[in-house]
Scaffold this motif. Structure first.
Motif, PDB file in Angstrom:
ATOM      1  N   SER A  82      56.875 -71.259 -15.678  1.00  0.00           N
ATOM      2  CA  SER A  82      55.639 -71.339 -14.898  1.00  0.00           C
ATOM      3  C   SER A  82      54.842 -72.571 -15.292  1.00  0.00           C
ATOM      4  CB  SER A  82      54.763 -70.101 -15.126  1.00  0.00           C
ATOM      5  OG  SER A  82      53.557 -70.193 -14.381  1.00  0.00           O
ATOM      6  N   PRO A  83      54.279 -73.256 -14.296  1.00  0.00           N
ATOM      7  CA  PRO A  83      53.263 -74.249 -14.650  1.00  0.00           C
ATOM      8  C   PRO A  83      52.003 -73.510 -15.101  1.00  0.00           C
ATOM      9  CG  PRO A  83      53.461 -74.077 -12.253  1.00  0.00           C
ATOM     10  CD  PRO A  83      54.510 -73.184 -12.849  1.00  0.00           C
ATOM     11  N   VAL A  84      51.163 -74.199 -15.838  1.00  0.00           N
ATOM     12  CA  VAL A  84      49.908 -73.602 -16.292  1.00  0.00           C
ATOM     13  C   VAL A  84      48.857 -73.795 -15.205  1.00  0.00           C
ATOM     14  CG1 VAL A  84      48.071 -73.711 -18.013  1.00  0.00           C
ATOM     15  CG2 VAL A  84      50.457 -73.972 -18.710  1.00  0.00           C
ATOM     16  N   TYR A  85      48.291 -72.675 -14.761  1.00  0.00           N
ATOM     17  CA  TYR A  85      47.214 -72.688 -13.771  1.00  0.00           C
ATOM     18  C   TYR A  85      45.990 -72.031 -14.396  1.00  0.00           C
ATOM     19  CZ  TYR A  85      49.813 -74.119  -9.574  1.00  0.00           C
ATOM     20  OH  TYR A  85      50.509 -74.825  -8.627  1.00  0.00           O
ATOM     21  N   ASN A  86      44.941 -72.802 -14.593  1.00  0.00           N
ATOM     22  CA  ASN A  86      43.679 -72.252 -15.078  1.00  0.00           C
ATOM     23  C   ASN A  86      43.879 -71.418 -16.348  1.00  0.00           C
ATOM     24  OD1 ASN A  86      40.930 -72.049 -14.931  1.00  0.00           O
ATOM     25  ND2 ASN A  86      40.927 -70.337 -13.513  1.00  0.00           N
ATOM     26  N   TYR A  87      44.585 -71.997 -17.329  1.00  0.00           N
ATOM     27  CA  TYR A  87      44.843 -71.381 -18.633  1.00  0.00           C
ATOM     28  C   TYR A  87      45.827 -70.217 -18.569  1.00  0.00           C
ATOM     29  CZ  TYR A  87      40.733 -74.014 -20.100  1.00  0.00           C
ATOM     30  OH  TYR A  87      39.837 -75.029 -20.360  1.00  0.00           O
ATOM     31  N   ASN A  88      46.600 -70.109 -17.512  1.00  0.00           N
ATOM     32  CA  ASN A  88      47.467 -68.945 -17.362  1.00  0.00           C
ATOM     33  C   ASN A  88      48.686 -69.310 -16.518  1.00  0.00           C
ATOM     34  OD1 ASN A  88      48.277 -66.202 -17.456  1.00  0.00           O
ATOM     35  ND2 ASN A  88      46.151 -65.535 -17.350  1.00  0.00           N
ATOM     36  N   ILE A  89      49.488 -68.307 -16.184  1.00  0.00           N
ATOM     37  CA  ILE A  89      50.647 -68.479 -15.320  1.00  0.00           C
ATOM     38  C   ILE A  89      50.212 -68.464 -13.853  1.00  0.00           C
ATOM     39  CG2 ILE A  89      52.323 -67.564 -16.955  1.00  0.00           C
ATOM     40  CD1 ILE A  89      51.999 -64.811 -15.693  1.00  0.00           C
ATOM     41  N   THR A  90      51.105 -68.830 -12.958  1.00  0.00           N
ATOM     42  CA  THR A  90      50.765 -68.787 -11.539  1.00  0.00           C
ATOM     43  C   THR A  90      50.697 -67.337 -11.057  1.00  0.00           C
ATOM     44  OG1 THR A  90      53.067 -68.871 -10.756  1.00  0.00           O
ATOM     45  CG2 THR A  90      51.942 -70.985 -11.116  1.00  0.00           C
ATOM     46  N   MET A 139      46.605 -74.856 -23.045  1.00  0.00           N
ATOM     47  CA  MET A 139      47.523 -74.125 -22.160  1.00  0.00           C
ATOM     48  C   MET A 139      47.050 -72.688 -21.952  1.00  0.00           C
ATOM     49  SD  MET A 139      51.232 -75.387 -23.556  1.00  0.00           S
ATOM     50  CE  MET A 139      52.155 -74.991 -22.081  1.00  0.00           C
ATOM     51  N   GLY A 140      46.074 -72.279 -22.762  1.00  0.00           N
ATOM     52  CA  GLY A 140      45.530 -70.942 -22.612  1.00  0.00           C
ATOM     53  C   GLY A 140      46.524 -69.861 -22.970  1.00  0.00           C
ATOM     54  N   PHE A 141      46.722 -68.914 -22.056  1.00  0.00           N
ATOM     55  CA  PHE A 141      47.511 -67.710 -22.319  1.00  0.00           C
ATOM     56  C   PHE A 141      48.866 -67.713 -21.616  1.00  0.00           C
ATOM     57  CE2 PHE A 141      42.963 -66.818 -22.037  1.00  0.00           C
ATOM     58  CZ  PHE A 141      42.714 -66.460 -23.352  1.00  0.00           C
ATOM     59  N   ALA A 142      49.289 -68.868 -21.116  1.00  0.00           N
ATOM     60  CA  ALA A 142      50.487 -68.908 -20.272  1.00  0.00           C
ATOM     61  C   ALA A 142      51.726 -68.341 -20.974  1.00  0.00           C
ATOM     62  CB  ALA A 142      50.748 -70.325 -19.779  1.00  0.00           C
ATOM     63  N   ILE A 143      51.978 -68.770 -22.184  1.00  0.00           N
ATOM     64  CA  ILE A 143      53.155 -68.277 -22.910  1.00  0.00           C
ATOM     65  C   ILE A 143      53.050 -66.775 -23.157  1.00  0.00           C
ATOM     66  CG2 ILE A 143      54.338 -68.332 -25.145  1.00  0.00           C
ATOM     67  CD1 ILE A 143      55.224 -70.625 -23.389  1.00  0.00           C
ATOM     68  N   GLU A 144      51.911 -66.342 -23.655  1.00  0.00           N
ATOM     69  CA  GLU A 144      51.722 -64.916 -23.946  1.00  0.00           C
ATOM     70  C   GLU A 144      51.805 -64.069 -22.677  1.00  0.00           C
ATOM     71  OE1 GLU A 144      49.823 -67.388 -25.003  1.00  0.00           O
ATOM     72  OE2 GLU A 144      49.798 -67.275 -27.193  1.00  0.00           O
ATOM     73  N   ALA A 145      51.306 -64.604 -21.572  1.00  0.00           N
ATOM     74  CA  ALA A 145      51.324 -63.857 -20.305  1.00  0.00           C
ATOM     75  C   ALA A 145      52.739 -63.600 -19.807  1.00  0.00           C
ATOM     76  CB  ALA A 145      50.518 -64.605 -19.235  1.00  0.00           C
TER      77      ALA A 145
END
Length: 195
Positions: A82-90, A139-145
């Motif tokens: 996923s690209p990072v969108y607003n500190y999160n996944i799409t 990157m915010g929470f993207a990986i964790e999400a």
């Protein structure tokens, strides 16, 4: 089999390119693989109707997730990008992960205990987040999400790949070290699922 899923709106963008590199490496090791671009599917977000608790499958929607469920069940490996969108996944990746809720079994106790019907089957996963930012914390929470739900569903996360400084479509092609790293992780996943 290894299932590759990416959730970018950009066809042939950085997420697409990295997923293609990953799956190309997997297939070079004679492991079967399928690729899914969530932008090409028509599917709804989970609405929490709880119909799947009894049916053990999603009964609310008759959409493209039906074919994706089959691929999930057939595969031992998963790579999710996923690209990072607003500190999160799409939103597509979030909707995909939420629609896997139908794999949970719940106890009748309060609070409810739960288990996943995908667990205990040696499933492995790799998650990749791609961001234009220069620092991992941005990157915010993207990986964790991606990682936390997949772990709950029963996947062993073998790698969490953070790609920084990558925005314009095709920029990832300039980062040969990252592409090589992704290919190396793909070989590792291929080895693990072939055992």
């Amino acid at each position: 089999m290894i299932l590759g899923i990416e959730g970018s709106p950009r066809k042939l963008g950085n997420s697409h390119i990295l997923l293609d590199a990953f799956i190309d490496e997997v297939q070079s090791k004679s492991i079967s693989a399928s690729t899914v671009h969530l932008r090409d599917l028509v599917f709804s977000s989970c609405v929490g109707c709880e119909g799947c608790r009894l049916a053990k499958k999603c009964v609310r929607f008759n959409d493209d997730m039906k074919s994706l469920y089959q691929l999930i069940e057939q595969s031992q490996g998963l790579v999710l990008v996923s690209p990072v969108y607003n500190y999160n996944i799409t939103s597509w990746v979030k909707a995909f992960l939420d629609r896997m809720y139908c794999y949970y079994d719940f106890a009748d106790t309060v609070p409810r205990g739960w288990s996943s019907r995908l667990a205990g089957q040696s499933r492995k996963a790799v998650v990749i987040a791609i961001a234009e930012q220069e620092k991992e914390e941005d990157m915010g929470f993207a990986i964790e999400a991606m990682s936390l739900p997949l772990k709950a569903y029963g996947y062993d996360i073998i790698s969490e790949i953070r790609v920084l400084n990558t925005f314009k479509s095709g920029d990832i092609n300039k980062n040969i070290d990252m592409i090589n790293n992704v290919r190396e992780i793909a070989r590792e996943l291929a080895t693990l699922v072939s055992r």
